[in-house]
Motif scaffolding. Structure first.
Motif, PDB file in Angstrom:
ATOM      1  N   ARG A 201     -17.641  -4.881   2.311  1.00 30.02           N
ATOM      2  CA  ARG A 201     -16.257  -4.720   1.856  1.00 30.02           C
ATOM      3  C   ARG A 201     -15.550  -3.546   2.526  1.00 30.02           C
ATOM      4  O   ARG A 201     -14.420  -3.198   2.150  1.00 30.02           O
ATOM      5  CB  ARG A 201     -16.238  -4.521   0.338  1.00 30.02           C
ATOM      6  CG  ARG A 201     -16.783  -5.696  -0.446  1.00 30.02           C
ATOM      7  CD  ARG A 201     -16.993  -5.367  -1.919  1.00 30.02           C
ATOM      8  NE  ARG A 201     -17.464  -6.544  -2.628  1.00 30.02           N
ATOM      9  CZ  ARG A 201     -16.690  -7.349  -3.355  1.00 30.02           C
ATOM     10  NH1 ARG A 201     -15.407  -7.080  -3.491  1.00 30.02           N
ATOM     11  NH2 ARG A 201     -17.182  -8.417  -3.945  1.00 30.02           N
ATOM     12  N   ARG A 202     -16.188  -2.920   3.509  1.00 29.54           N
ATOM     13  CA  ARG A 202     -15.670  -1.666   4.052  1.00 29.54           C
ATOM     14  C   ARG A 202     -14.292  -1.805   4.694  1.00 29.54           C
ATOM     15  O   ARG A 202     -13.568  -0.817   4.832  1.00 29.54           O
ATOM     16  CB  ARG A 202     -16.658  -1.102   5.078  1.00 29.54           C
ATOM     17  CG  ARG A 202     -16.855  -1.970   6.301  1.00 29.54           C
ATOM     18  CD  ARG A 202     -18.064  -1.507   7.106  1.00 29.54           C
ATOM     19  NE  ARG A 202     -18.279  -2.347   8.284  1.00 29.54           N
ATOM     20  CZ  ARG A 202     -18.868  -3.528   8.248  1.00 29.54           C
ATOM     21  NH1 ARG A 202     -19.291  -4.023   7.096  1.00 29.54           N
ATOM     22  NH2 ARG A 202     -19.027  -4.229   9.354  1.00 29.54           N
ATOM     23  N   ASP A 203     -13.914  -3.018   5.112  1.00 23.09           N
ATOM     24  CA  ASP A 203     -12.594  -3.219   5.718  1.00 23.09           C
ATOM     25  C   ASP A 203     -11.519  -3.467   4.672  1.00 23.09           C
ATOM     26  O   ASP A 203     -10.344  -3.623   5.026  1.00 23.09           O
ATOM     27  CB  ASP A 203     -12.631  -4.391   6.701  1.00 23.09           C
ATOM     28  CG  ASP A 203     -13.505  -4.103   7.910  1.00 23.09           C
ATOM     29  OD1 ASP A 203     -13.522  -2.930   8.347  1.00 23.09           O
ATOM     30  OD2 ASP A 203     -14.192  -5.025   8.394  1.00 23.09           O
ATOM     31  N   ARG A 204     -11.909  -3.509   3.411  1.00 17.07           N
ATOM     32  CA  ARG A 204     -10.950  -3.679   2.312  1.00 17.07           C
ATOM     33  C   ARG A 204     -10.729  -2.351   1.605  1.00 17.07           C
ATOM     34  O   ARG A 204     -11.322  -1.334   1.942  1.00 17.07           O
ATOM     35  CB  ARG A 204     -11.461  -4.744   1.339  1.00 17.07           C
ATOM     36  CG  ARG A 204     -11.647  -6.113   1.963  1.00 17.07           C
ATOM     37  CD  ARG A 204     -10.317  -6.770   2.287  1.00 17.07           C
ATOM     38  NE  ARG A 204     -10.491  -8.058   2.947  1.00 17.07           N
ATOM     39  CZ  ARG A 204      -9.493  -8.910   3.173  1.00 17.07           C
ATOM     40  NH1 ARG A 204      -8.270  -8.601   2.786  1.00 17.07           N
ATOM     41  NH2 ARG A 204      -9.727 -10.057   3.790  1.00 17.07           N
ATOM     42  N   ALA A 205      -9.907  -2.372   0.576  1.00 20.26           N
ATOM     43  CA  ALA A 205      -9.491  -1.124  -0.070  1.00 20.26           C
ATOM     44  C   ALA A 205     -10.604  -0.501  -0.904  1.00 20.26           C
ATOM     45  O   ALA A 205     -11.408  -1.206  -1.528  1.00 20.26           O
ATOM     46  CB  ALA A 205      -8.277  -1.387  -0.955  1.00 20.26           C
ATOM     47  N   PHE A 206     -10.647   0.815  -0.897  1.00 22.63           N
ATOM     48  CA  PHE A 206     -11.435   1.590  -1.840  1.00 22.63           C
ATOM     49  C   PHE A 206     -10.425   2.296  -2.735  1.00 22.63           C
ATOM     50  O   PHE A 206      -9.632   3.117  -2.275  1.00 22.63           O
ATOM     51  CB  PHE A 206     -12.311   2.616  -1.126  1.00 22.63           C
ATOM     52  CG  PHE A 206     -13.062   3.534  -2.066  1.00 22.63           C
ATOM     53  CD1 PHE A 206     -14.322   3.189  -2.529  1.00 22.63           C
ATOM     54  CD2 PHE A 206     -12.499   4.733  -2.486  1.00 22.63           C
ATOM     55  CE1 PHE A 206     -15.015   4.031  -3.403  1.00 22.63           C
ATOM     56  CE2 PHE A 206     -13.183   5.581  -3.350  1.00 22.63           C
ATOM     57  CZ  PHE A 206     -14.435   5.226  -3.814  1.00 22.63           C
ATOM     58  N   VAL A 207     -10.421   1.955  -4.014  1.00 22.27           N
ATOM     59  CA  VAL A 207      -9.426   2.482  -4.950  1.00 22.27           C
ATOM     60  C   VAL A 207     -10.129   3.342  -5.993  1.00 22.27           C
ATOM     61  O   VAL A 207     -11.005   2.855  -6.727  1.00 22.27           O
ATOM     62  CB  VAL A 207      -8.649   1.336  -5.638  1.00 22.27           C
ATOM     63  CG1 VAL A 207      -7.659   1.901  -6.646  1.00 22.27           C
ATOM     64  CG2 VAL A 207      -7.926   0.484  -4.592  1.00 22.27           C
ATOM     65  N   ALA A 208      -9.769   4.621  -6.051  1.00 22.32           N
ATOM     66  CA  ALA A 208     -10.367   5.554  -7.004  1.00 22.32           C
ATOM     67  C   ALA A 208      -9.425   5.763  -8.177  1.00 22.32           C
ATOM     68  O   ALA A 208      -8.230   5.995  -7.988  1.00 22.32           O
ATOM     69  CB  ALA A 208     -10.668   6.889  -6.324  1.00 22.32           C
ATOM     70  N   VAL A 209      -9.975   5.678  -9.380  1.00 28.06           N
ATOM     71  CA  VAL A 209      -9.186   5.813 -10.606  1.00 28.06           C
ATOM     72  C   VAL A 209      -9.856   6.843 -11.513  1.00 28.06           C
ATOM     73  O   VAL A 209     -11.045   6.736 -11.802  1.00 28.06           O
ATOM     74  CB  VAL A 209      -9.084   4.468 -11.363  1.00 28.06           C
ATOM     75  CG1 VAL A 209      -8.200   4.619 -12.592  1.00 28.06           C
ATOM     76  CG2 VAL A 209      -8.577   3.370 -10.453  1.00 28.06           C
ATOM     77  N   SER A 210      -9.091   7.838 -11.945  1.00 28.90           N
ATOM     78  CA  SER A 210      -9.605   8.810 -12.909  1.00 28.90           C
ATOM     79  C   SER A 210      -9.333   8.294 -14.310  1.00 28.90           C
ATOM     80  O   SER A 210      -8.176   8.094 -14.694  1.00 28.90           O
ATOM     81  CB  SER A 210      -8.941  10.173 -12.726  1.00 28.90           C
ATOM     82  OG  SER A 210      -9.301  11.043 -13.783  1.00 28.90           O
ATOM     83  N   CYS A 211     -10.396   8.081 -15.074  1.00 33.22           N
ATOM     84  CA  CYS A 211     -10.238   7.580 -16.438  1.00 33.22           C
ATOM     85  C   CYS A 211      -9.909   8.701 -17.413  1.00 33.22           C
ATOM     86  O   CYS A 211      -9.683   8.443 -18.597  1.00 33.22           O
ATOM     87  CB  CYS A 211     -11.519   6.869 -16.891  1.00 33.22           C
ATOM     88  SG  CYS A 211     -11.971   5.463 -15.852  1.00 33.22           S
TER      89      CYS A 211
END
Length: 475
Positions: A201-211
């Motif tokens: 999946r490295r060519d797709r988005a990495f989305v970080a979310v702080s809960c």
């Protein structure tokens, strides 16, 4: 009736003692072992005949083991390669695993460790029984191994970190959810990004979310999106972060802080792989890889009914534990050096390193903020250091103890240097340990060799009189 198949092993090492020992061991275990004394010779042999497993040293005079691995992958579609190195840095491990190595072992190796590594490799190829003379098992195709778009600066050589990197590489190629556990500042997001960048999946988005940083209402809107008019201020449709991360990876930081109602909604996403925007009626399919992180004991939260048990098991398919910095103090010089080079390059400062006294203080500090705190300290030192070395005076008070020393000193007393104060502290711990250097090193939280180095330096400076006995007299 099956024909017996002896698995073929290629051992690549320019040290005849090491390669000879491995041949003796594995011939005795049923392998057909061939030796190569250089990378070039190994590639010639591999081009002439297939090998089931390759044990290759990394450091060789012509081409190194990682280059051998790369060229083997061009010669054969599924080489099983184990690299052996005396240079056990985390960078070497990452390079090896990302290039497609099955595993690596460090010199001086233990034969049992090499045996176990080879056995696991043969299990993966379905040939372990063939080595015992039983019927050969059909070989499964190997899982695809793919490298990251860019290398991540994971620095260290502590065994716990080395094992962590191995697990990151192995889990990256799967879709399984991962739970990263560790104190704040240990680098949990870096681990999550490494998983993503080593995955298909490295060519797709990495989305970080702080809960933690968002209220429940805002978190739901951020994750799931909303339709126009869903609430006051929703003047247009917003797809949400889950949709943004479709076919990529979503990183949920501090997932233990989620409310129970949000946990239920997250569970549905994991089970159904679909979301419903806030205020909407239609569901949207998503393909997500979820990596969650927490500094909390989720099992205890489950017991206290503060975290859903079903969600816990959905997230905790693979658990990765990131050690605190105080648990891997031998990595402090490596990390400090890495950050110093990074920030010196950014600011154009010609800094070469840390003075021995400054490094001693870094090694002795408890680092409650872990790697993040160390990075902050080094960045500050790079900005303030007037010379080519980071000195004690360039470190903050919380590391040097200057504030505490200043409060206890009488105006009539001569001011001690920080090196003198560090020496006194080390000697006080030695005295309390009754001269037991192993115990003193444990209390100080530094390797014993570091304590010896500190004592030798204090002796050379005339601060102590007897290194061998750890005299507590300060000159």
């Amino acid at each position: 009736m099956h024909t017996r198949h002896r698995p073929a092993m290629l051992v690549v090492d320019d040290d005849p003692g090491s390669s000879g020992l491995l041949r003796e061991v594995f011939v005795g275990e049923g392998y057909d072992v061939v030796l190569a004394s250089s990378g070039t010779a190994a590639l010639d042999l591999a081009a002439a005949r297939p090998f089931d497993i390759v044990l290759s040293d990394v450091q060789m005079p012509d081409i190194d083991g990682i280059e051998v691995l790369r060229r083997l992958r061009r010669l054969t579609p599924d080489p099983t390669v184990i690299l052996v190195t005396a240079y056990g840095t985390i960078e070497t491990a990452i390079r090896a695993l990302h290039e497609g190595a099955f595993d690596y072992v460090r010199k001086p190796f233990k034969l049992d460790e090499v045996r176990l590594c080879v056995e696991r490799a043969m299990e993966r190829r379905g040939l372990r029984d063939a080595a015992k003379g039983d019927a050969p098992v059909p070989r499964p195709s190997m899982l695809p191994t793919t490298g990251p778009k860019r290398a991540r600066p994971i620095v260290g050589s502590h065994p716990g970190m080395m094992e962590l990197i191995k697990l990151v590489s192995r889990v990256a190629g799967t879709k399984s959810s991962v739970l990263v556990i560790g104190e704040s500042g240990t680098g949990k997001e870096l681990i999550a990004r490494s998983i993503h960048e080593a995955s298909p999946r490295r060519d797709r988005a990495f989305v970080a979310v702080s809960c933690t940083s968002l209220s429940e209402t805002l978190l739901e809107s951020e994750l799931f999106g909303h339709v126009k008019g869903a609430f006051t201020g929703a003047i247009e449709r917003r797809p949400g972060l889950f949709v943004e991360a479709n076919r990529g990876t979503v990183f949920l930081d501090e997932v233990g802080d989620m409310s129970l109602s949000m946990q239920a909604k997250l569970l549905r996403v994991l089970q159904e792989q679909e979301i419903k925007p806030v205020g909407g009626t239609d569901t949207v399919p998503v393909d997500l890889r979820v990596v969650a992180a927490t500094h909390q004991d989720l099992e205890a939260l489950v017991e206290a009914k503060l975290f859903r048990e079903d969600l816990y098991y959905r997230l905790n398919v693979v658990a990765l534990h990131v050690p605190a910095l105080r648990e891997r103090r031998e990595d402090i010089p490596l990390l400090a050096g890495h950050f110093l080079r990074e920030y010196a390059a950014r600011s154009g400062r010609p800094l070469r390193g840390f003075s021995p006294a400054a490094m001693d203080l870094l090694l002795a500090h408890p680092w409650p903020g872990n790697v993040r705190e160390l990075e902050n300290v080094v960045e500050r030192a790079v900005a303030l250091a007037p010379g080519s070395m980071v000195e004690v005076g360039d470190l903050p008070e919380r590391v040097t103890g200057r504030a505490e020393a200043g409060q206890s000193a009488s105006p009539s007393q001569p001011r001690q240097t920080l090196d003198e104060m560090a020496c006194q502290y080390v000697l006080r711990v030695l005295e309390q340990s009754k001269g037991n250097k192993s115990e003193a090193a444990r209390v100080l939280g530094v390797p014993r060799r570091t304590l010896y180095r500190m004592l030798e330096r204090y002796a050379e400076a005339g601060r102590i009189s007897d290194v061998s006995h750890g005299s507590t007299s300060v000159h």
